[in-house]
Design an enzyme around this catalytic site. Structure first.
Site, mmCIF file in Angstrom:
data_model
loop_
_atom_site.group_PDB
_atom_site.id
_atom_site.type_symbol
_atom_site.label_atom_id
_atom_site.label_comp_id
_atom_site.label_asym_id
_atom_site.label_seq_id
_atom_site.Cartn_x
_atom_site.Cartn_y
_atom_site.Cartn_z
ATOM 1 N N GLY A 1 0.840 -1.189 0.000
ATOM 2 C CA GLY A 1 0.000 0.000 0.000
ATOM 3 C C GLY A 1 0.875 1.237 0.000
ATOM 4 N N GLN B 1 2.775 9.953 1.381
ATOM 5 C CA GLN B 1 4.072 9.260 1.428
ATOM 6 C C GLN B 1 4.966 9.615 0.249
ATOM 7 O OE1 GLN B 1 2.196 5.213 2.267
ATOM 8 N NE2 GLN B 1 4.114 5.029 3.393
ATOM 9 N N CYS C 1 6.073 0.039 7.628
ATOM 10 C CA CYS C 1 5.674 1.187 6.813
ATOM 11 C C CYS C 1 6.851 1.583 5.941
ATOM 12 C CB CYS C 1 5.274 2.339 7.732
ATOM 13 S SG CYS C 1 4.732 3.801 6.849
ATOM 14 N N LEU C 2 6.577 1.843 4.662
ATOM 15 C CA LEU C 2 7.654 2.249 3.747
ATOM 16 C C LEU C 2 8.264 3.580 4.195
ATOM 17 C CD1 LEU C 2 5.993 1.308 0.341
ATOM 18 C CD2 LEU C 2 7.820 0.076 1.508
ATOM 19 N N HIS D 1 -4.416 1.237 7.744
ATOM 20 C CA HIS D 1 -3.076 1.844 7.801
ATOM 21 C C HIS D 1 -2.981 2.997 6.791
ATOM 22 C CE1 HIS D 1 1.504 1.305 8.111
ATOM 23 N NE2 HIS D 1 1.339 2.184 7.131
ATOM 24 N N GLU D 2 -3.486 2.762 5.576
ATOM 25 C CA GLU D 2 -3.415 3.787 4.521
ATOM 26 C C GLU D 2 -4.262 5.000 4.871
ATOM 27 O OE1 GLU D 2 -1.117 3.603 2.435
ATOM 28 O OE2 GLU D 2 -0.757 1.560 3.105
#
Ligand code: ZN
Length: 180
Positions: free
Chosen positions: A50, A55, A100-101, A142-143
């Site tokens: 995602g 981000q 998380c990225l 999360h998104e």
């Protein structure tokens, strides 16, 4: 369009963006859809499932999600692009690890709703609604948090669960950790 860069909390300026609340998308334009497609590419390259617009430095309410194909069970990849998403119903609870990225190299344990109904607009600007449970429901939650400047580290069940990890694709799949 140049390559998108994933912002991380390691940089104070980028962290500020990640902590901002995104504004509603006024209209789903071809430019925004192209951007979402590019986000999918960037997310795949980073082995994520995602990616939310903030981000990549865009403070607008949309995200992309893609569950990879499951060849063993003959299931195709599931791809979602959602503008102005909102959770309209949730039920139950699940506890599991997330990464998380934007927080590279770490995971932590987070409680989420087990089931959610999410609605928003698709690439054509048409209203859509999805019912999700388990892993997909976790990724959606999360998104959605990213659009409000919330990171999973704000929601840890216990700070002691926050830990360093080598986030290889194998490992994340094996442990079913949502890296988003
Ligand atoms: Zn994330």
């Amino acid at each position: 369009m140049s390559d998108l860069k994933i912002l991380t909390v390691n940089d104070p300026e980028q962290a500020k963006v990640l902590r901002s609340k995104s504004r509603k998308v006024a209209k789903v334009t071809p430019r925004l859809v192209a951007l979402a497609q590019q986000m999918l590419e960037t997310m795949r390259q980073a082995n994520g499932v995602g990616l939310a617009a903030p981000q990549v430095g865009i403070l607008q309410r949309f995200f992309v999600v893609e569950l990879p194909a499951d060849e063993e069970n003959n299931l195709p990849a599931e791809t979602y692009i959602l503008f102005n998403p909102e959770i309209v119903k949730n039920a139950g609870e699940q506890i599991g690890y997330e990464g998380c990225l934007s927080i590279p190299g770490y995971i932590g344990e987070v409680a989420r709703a087990e089931k959610v109904t999410i609605q928003g607009l698709d690439e054509k600007g048409h209203p859509v609604r999805y019912k999700a449970e388990g892993y997909l429901a976790r990724v959606f939650q999360h998104e959605l948090d990213h659009l409000d400047g919330i990171l999973y580290t704000d929601r840890l069940t216990d700070p002691a669960t926050f830990q360093r990890v080598e986030v290889g694709e194998e490992e994340t799949r094996e442990r079913e950790i949502a890296i988003t």
